[in-house]
Write a protein that holds these residues in place. Structure first.
Motif, PDB file in Angstrom:
ATOM      1  N   SER A 124      64.424 -26.301  51.193  1.00  0.00           N
ATOM      2  CA  SER A 124      64.993 -27.624  51.462  1.00  0.00           C
ATOM      3  C   SER A 124      64.942 -28.506  50.210  1.00  0.00           C
ATOM      4  CB  SER A 124      64.240 -28.310  52.605  1.00  0.00           C
ATOM      5  OG  SER A 124      64.724 -29.620  52.807  1.00  0.00           O
ATOM      6  N   LYS A 125      65.997 -29.262  49.998  1.00  0.00           N
ATOM      7  CA  LYS A 125      66.058 -30.169  48.847  1.00  0.00           C
ATOM      8  C   LYS A 125      65.421 -31.519  49.167  1.00  0.00           C
ATOM      9  CE  LYS A 125      70.271 -28.036  47.022  1.00  0.00           C
ATOM     10  NZ  LYS A 125      71.697 -28.240  46.639  1.00  0.00           N
ATOM     11  N   GLN A 126      65.106 -31.723  50.454  1.00  0.00           N
ATOM     12  CA  GLN A 126      64.470 -32.973  50.857  1.00  0.00           C
ATOM     13  C   GLN A 126      62.953 -32.829  50.764  1.00  0.00           C
ATOM     14  OE1 GLN A 126      65.832 -34.259  54.705  1.00  0.00           O
ATOM     15  NE2 GLN A 126      67.985 -33.830  54.232  1.00  0.00           N
ATOM     16  N   GLU A 127      62.347 -33.567  49.884  1.00  0.00           N
ATOM     17  CA  GLU A 127      60.904 -33.445  49.666  1.00  0.00           C
ATOM     18  C   GLU A 127      60.097 -33.906  50.876  1.00  0.00           C
ATOM     19  OE1 GLU A 127      59.806 -35.451  46.125  1.00  0.00           O
ATOM     20  OE2 GLU A 127      61.072 -34.230  44.814  1.00  0.00           O
ATOM     21  N   THR A 128      60.699 -34.749  51.704  1.00  0.00           N
ATOM     22  CA  THR A 128      59.983 -35.280  52.870  1.00  0.00           C
ATOM     23  C   THR A 128      60.234 -34.457  54.136  1.00  0.00           C
ATOM     24  OG1 THR A 128      61.825 -36.788  53.335  1.00  0.00           O
ATOM     25  CG2 THR A 128      60.017 -37.624  51.975  1.00  0.00           C
ATOM     26  N   ALA A 129      60.952 -33.323  54.014  1.00  0.00           N
ATOM     27  CA  ALA A 129      61.271 -32.510  55.185  1.00  0.00           C
ATOM     28  C   ALA A 129      59.987 -31.984  55.827  1.00  0.00           C
ATOM     29  CB  ALA A 129      62.172 -31.348  54.785  1.00  0.00           C
ATOM     30  N   LEU A 130      59.937 -32.024  57.152  1.00  0.00           N
ATOM     31  CA  LEU A 130      58.759 -31.565  57.887  1.00  0.00           C
ATOM     32  C   LEU A 130      59.124 -30.406  58.801  1.00  0.00           C
ATOM     33  CD1 LEU A 130      57.233 -35.011  58.954  1.00  0.00           C
ATOM     34  CD2 LEU A 130      56.511 -33.550  57.058  1.00  0.00           C
ATOM     35  N   GLY A 131      58.231 -29.457  58.919  1.00  0.00           N
ATOM     36  CA  GLY A 131      58.441 -28.352  59.838  1.00  0.00           C
ATOM     37  C   GLY A 131      57.838 -28.688  61.203  1.00  0.00           C
ATOM     38  N   MET A 132      57.918 -27.745  62.128  1.00  0.00           N
ATOM     39  CA  MET A 132      57.336 -27.993  63.446  1.00  0.00           C
ATOM     40  C   MET A 132      55.817 -28.101  63.315  1.00  0.00           C
ATOM     41  SD  MET A 132      57.794 -24.259  65.226  1.00  0.00           S
ATOM     42  CE  MET A 132      57.538 -22.730  64.318  1.00  0.00           C
ATOM     43  N   GLY A 133      55.213 -28.938  64.155  1.00  0.00           N
ATOM     44  CA  GLY A 133      53.777 -29.145  64.101  1.00  0.00           C
ATOM     45  C   GLY A 133      53.002 -27.975  64.662  1.00  0.00           C
ATOM     46  N   ILE A 134      51.695 -28.043  64.534  1.00  0.00           N
ATOM     47  CA  ILE A 134      50.843 -26.926  64.948  1.00  0.00           C
ATOM     48  C   ILE A 134      50.903 -26.680  66.460  1.00  0.00           C
ATOM     49  CG2 ILE A 134      48.791 -28.399  65.167  1.00  0.00           C
ATOM     50  CD1 ILE A 134      47.204 -25.940  64.068  1.00  0.00           C
ATOM     51  N   SER A 136      53.525 -27.402  68.364  1.00  0.00           N
ATOM     52  CA  SER A 136      54.848 -26.805  68.573  1.00  0.00           C
ATOM     53  C   SER A 136      54.832 -25.327  68.204  1.00  0.00           C
ATOM     54  CB  SER A 136      55.901 -27.541  67.736  1.00  0.00           C
ATOM     55  OG  SER A 136      56.036 -28.876  68.150  1.00  0.00           O
ATOM     56  N   LEU A 137      54.113 -24.996  67.141  1.00  0.00           N
ATOM     57  CA  LEU A 137      54.010 -23.606  66.692  1.00  0.00           C
ATOM     58  C   LEU A 137      53.351 -22.744  67.771  1.00  0.00           C
ATOM     59  CD1 LEU A 137      54.282 -21.513  64.393  1.00  0.00           C
ATOM     60  CD2 LEU A 137      52.028 -22.231  63.608  1.00  0.00           C
ATOM     61  N   LEU A 187      61.020 -30.990  73.643  1.00  0.00           N
ATOM     62  CA  LEU A 187      60.133 -31.990  74.236  1.00  0.00           C
ATOM     63  C   LEU A 187      58.794 -32.058  73.504  1.00  0.00           C
ATOM     64  CD1 LEU A 187      60.784 -31.432  78.057  1.00  0.00           C
ATOM     65  CD2 LEU A 187      61.577 -33.326  76.623  1.00  0.00           C
ATOM     66  N   THR A 188      58.294 -30.902  73.109  1.00  0.00           N
ATOM     67  CA  THR A 188      57.022 -30.867  72.379  1.00  0.00           C
ATOM     68  C   THR A 188      57.135 -31.638  71.064  1.00  0.00           C
ATOM     69  OG1 THR A 188      56.487 -28.690  73.291  1.00  0.00           O
ATOM     70  CG2 THR A 188      55.274 -29.371  71.357  1.00  0.00           C
ATOM     71  N   THR A 189      58.236 -31.410  70.359  1.00  0.00           N
ATOM     72  CA  THR A 189      58.445 -32.079  69.078  1.00  0.00           C
ATOM     73  C   THR A 189      58.684 -33.580  69.254  1.00  0.00           C
ATOM     74  OG1 THR A 189      59.413 -30.043  68.180  1.00  0.00           O
ATOM     75  CG2 THR A 189      59.847 -32.086  66.977  1.00  0.00           C
ATOM     76  N   ASN A 197      50.401 -33.416  66.599  1.00  0.00           N
ATOM     77  CA  ASN A 197      51.242 -32.238  66.332  1.00  0.00           C
ATOM     78  C   ASN A 197      51.478 -32.158  64.818  1.00  0.00           C
ATOM     79  OD1 ASN A 197      52.788 -30.006  66.952  1.00  0.00           O
ATOM     80  ND2 ASN A 197      54.629 -31.187  67.412  1.00  0.00           N
ATOM     81  N   ILE A 198      50.429 -31.822  64.095  1.00  0.00           N
ATOM     82  CA  ILE A 198      50.406 -31.936  62.626  1.00  0.00           C
ATOM     83  C   ILE A 198      51.296 -30.892  61.945  1.00  0.00           C
ATOM     84  CG2 ILE A 198      48.904 -31.914  60.609  1.00  0.00           C
ATOM     85  CD1 ILE A 198      46.577 -32.537  62.564  1.00  0.00           C
ATOM     86  N   PRO A 199      52.254 -31.333  61.098  1.00  0.00           N
ATOM     87  CA  PRO A 199      53.086 -30.387  60.330  1.00  0.00           C
ATOM     88  C   PRO A 199      52.222 -29.636  59.323  1.00  0.00           C
ATOM     89  CG  PRO A 199      54.068 -32.584  60.387  1.00  0.00           C
ATOM     90  CD  PRO A 199      52.666 -32.733  60.884  1.00  0.00           C
ATOM     91  N   LEU A 200      52.644 -28.432  59.007  1.00  0.00           N
ATOM     92  CA  LEU A 200      51.846 -27.591  58.118  1.00  0.00           C
ATOM     93  C   LEU A 200      52.638 -27.190  56.882  1.00  0.00           C
ATOM     94  CD1 LEU A 200      50.443 -25.332  60.969  1.00  0.00           C
ATOM     95  CD2 LEU A 200      49.219 -27.182  59.828  1.00  0.00           C
ATOM     96  N   SER A 201      51.949 -26.569  55.960  1.00  0.00           N
ATOM     97  CA  SER A 201      52.569 -26.103  54.723  1.00  0.00           C
ATOM     98  C   SER A 201      53.562 -24.976  55.028  1.00  0.00           C
ATOM     99  CB  SER A 201      51.482 -25.586  53.773  1.00  0.00           C
ATOM    100  OG  SER A 201      52.031 -24.747  52.792  1.00  0.00           O
ATOM    101  N   PRO A 202      54.692 -24.926  54.297  1.00  0.00           N
ATOM    102  CA  PRO A 202      55.661 -23.835  54.512  1.00  0.00           C
ATOM    103  C   PRO A 202      55.042 -22.458  54.303  1.00  0.00           C
ATOM    104  CG  PRO A 202      56.143 -25.050  52.487  1.00  0.00           C
ATOM    105  CD  PRO A 202      55.159 -25.862  53.271  1.00  0.00           C
ATOM    106  N   TYR A 203      54.086 -22.367  53.391  1.00  0.00           N
ATOM    107  CA  TYR A 203      53.432 -21.085  53.140  1.00  0.00           C
ATOM    108  C   TYR A 203      52.590 -20.660  54.347  1.00  0.00           C
ATOM    109  CZ  TYR A 203      54.836 -21.936  48.329  1.00  0.00           C
ATOM    110  OH  TYR A 203      55.574 -22.169  47.204  1.00  0.00           O
ATOM    111  N   PHE A 204      52.066 -21.648  55.071  1.00  0.00           N
ATOM    112  CA  PHE A 204      51.288 -21.348  56.271  1.00  0.00           C
ATOM    113  C   PHE A 204      52.198 -20.744  57.343  1.00  0.00           C
ATOM    114  CE2 PHE A 204      49.477 -22.341  60.403  1.00  0.00           C
ATOM    115  CZ  PHE A 204      48.155 -21.962  60.247  1.00  0.00           C
TER     116      PHE A 204
END
Length: 230
Positions: A124-134, A136-137, A187-189, A197-204
């Protein structure tokens, strides 16, 4: 007829019936069954299939032992009997338990989207982009497993007569299961705050996805899971 009646009973019901049959065996036949049980347990033979097979064998034994026929005379040695059962299971595996099928499906679906989430964040080119939280995962794996279990129960039977293969039910079940999964994720998100629902590192996400796939492959081989979609 005994095998057919046993087919629709729960594991607990089969175990209760088998315990009653076990008490009626002669000492020699009981020792045979104990040896067989030890081998099949070590081979991780499916519990429901094992109880079904024991019910069939002990019913035959009780009918035969009245005439003095032993288990060894009917089935050969314990090792030979176990080898025959395991070979039959390998050639014609029965459907695994719902729990194992759900775990298998959850690991597949959950891991796919964990990897997608991780790769999307990395590219992603957006530095503030967030993935699904823990949370949600976690829900992704749980609800994904339930959805895959539902779908597996309505897999079309290609051997059935024309018009009774079940394609209509399969399409409906697949649609509803996927809607359930997507609705839960949405709904979870939307409803659970980021503070929980804490977002995590992409590597995680990528690591979790890879570990999930590895676990799926291992468990499928370890427990010979059959009846799942993939």
């Amino acid at each position: 007829m005994e095998e057919t009646n046993t087919e629709n009973k729960t594991l607990e019901e089969k175990q209760v019936e088998n315990a009653i049959l076990w008490k009626q065996l002669t000492k020699r036949n009981e020792q045979f069954m104990m040896g067989l049980d030890k081998i099949l347990t070590q081979a991780n033979f499916d519990e429901e299939q094992k109880e079904k097979k024991y019910h069939q064998m002990m019913t035959e034994l009780l009918a035969s032992q009245k005439a003095g026929t032993t288990a060894r005379q009917l089935y050969g040695t314990v090792s030979e009997c176990a080898e025959t059962i395991l070979k039959q299971e390998e050639e014609n595996p029965g459907r695994s338990s719902d729990f194992l099928i759900a775990v298998d499906g959850g690991l597949l679906l959950g891991s796919i989207f964990a990897l997608i989430s991780g790769v999307t964040l990395l590219t992603s080119k957006q530095e503030t982009a967030l993935g699904m939280g823990i949370i949600s995962l976690i829900m992704n794996y749980v609800v994904g497993g339930i959805a895959m279990l539902i779908i597996s129960k309505y897999t079309p039977d290609n051997n059935a007569p024309k018009g009774k293969k079940g394609y209509g039910k399969y399409i409906l079940a697949t649609t509803l299961a996927m809607l359930l999964w997507m609705l839960t994720m949405t709904l979870t998100t939307a409803l659970i705050p980021i503070s929980i629902n804490i977002p995590l590192s992409p590597y995680f996400y990528i690591a979790i996805g890879a570990a999930g796939f590895a676990a799926k492959i291992y468990l499928k081989k370890r427990f010979r899971i059959t009846g799942s979609i993939f």
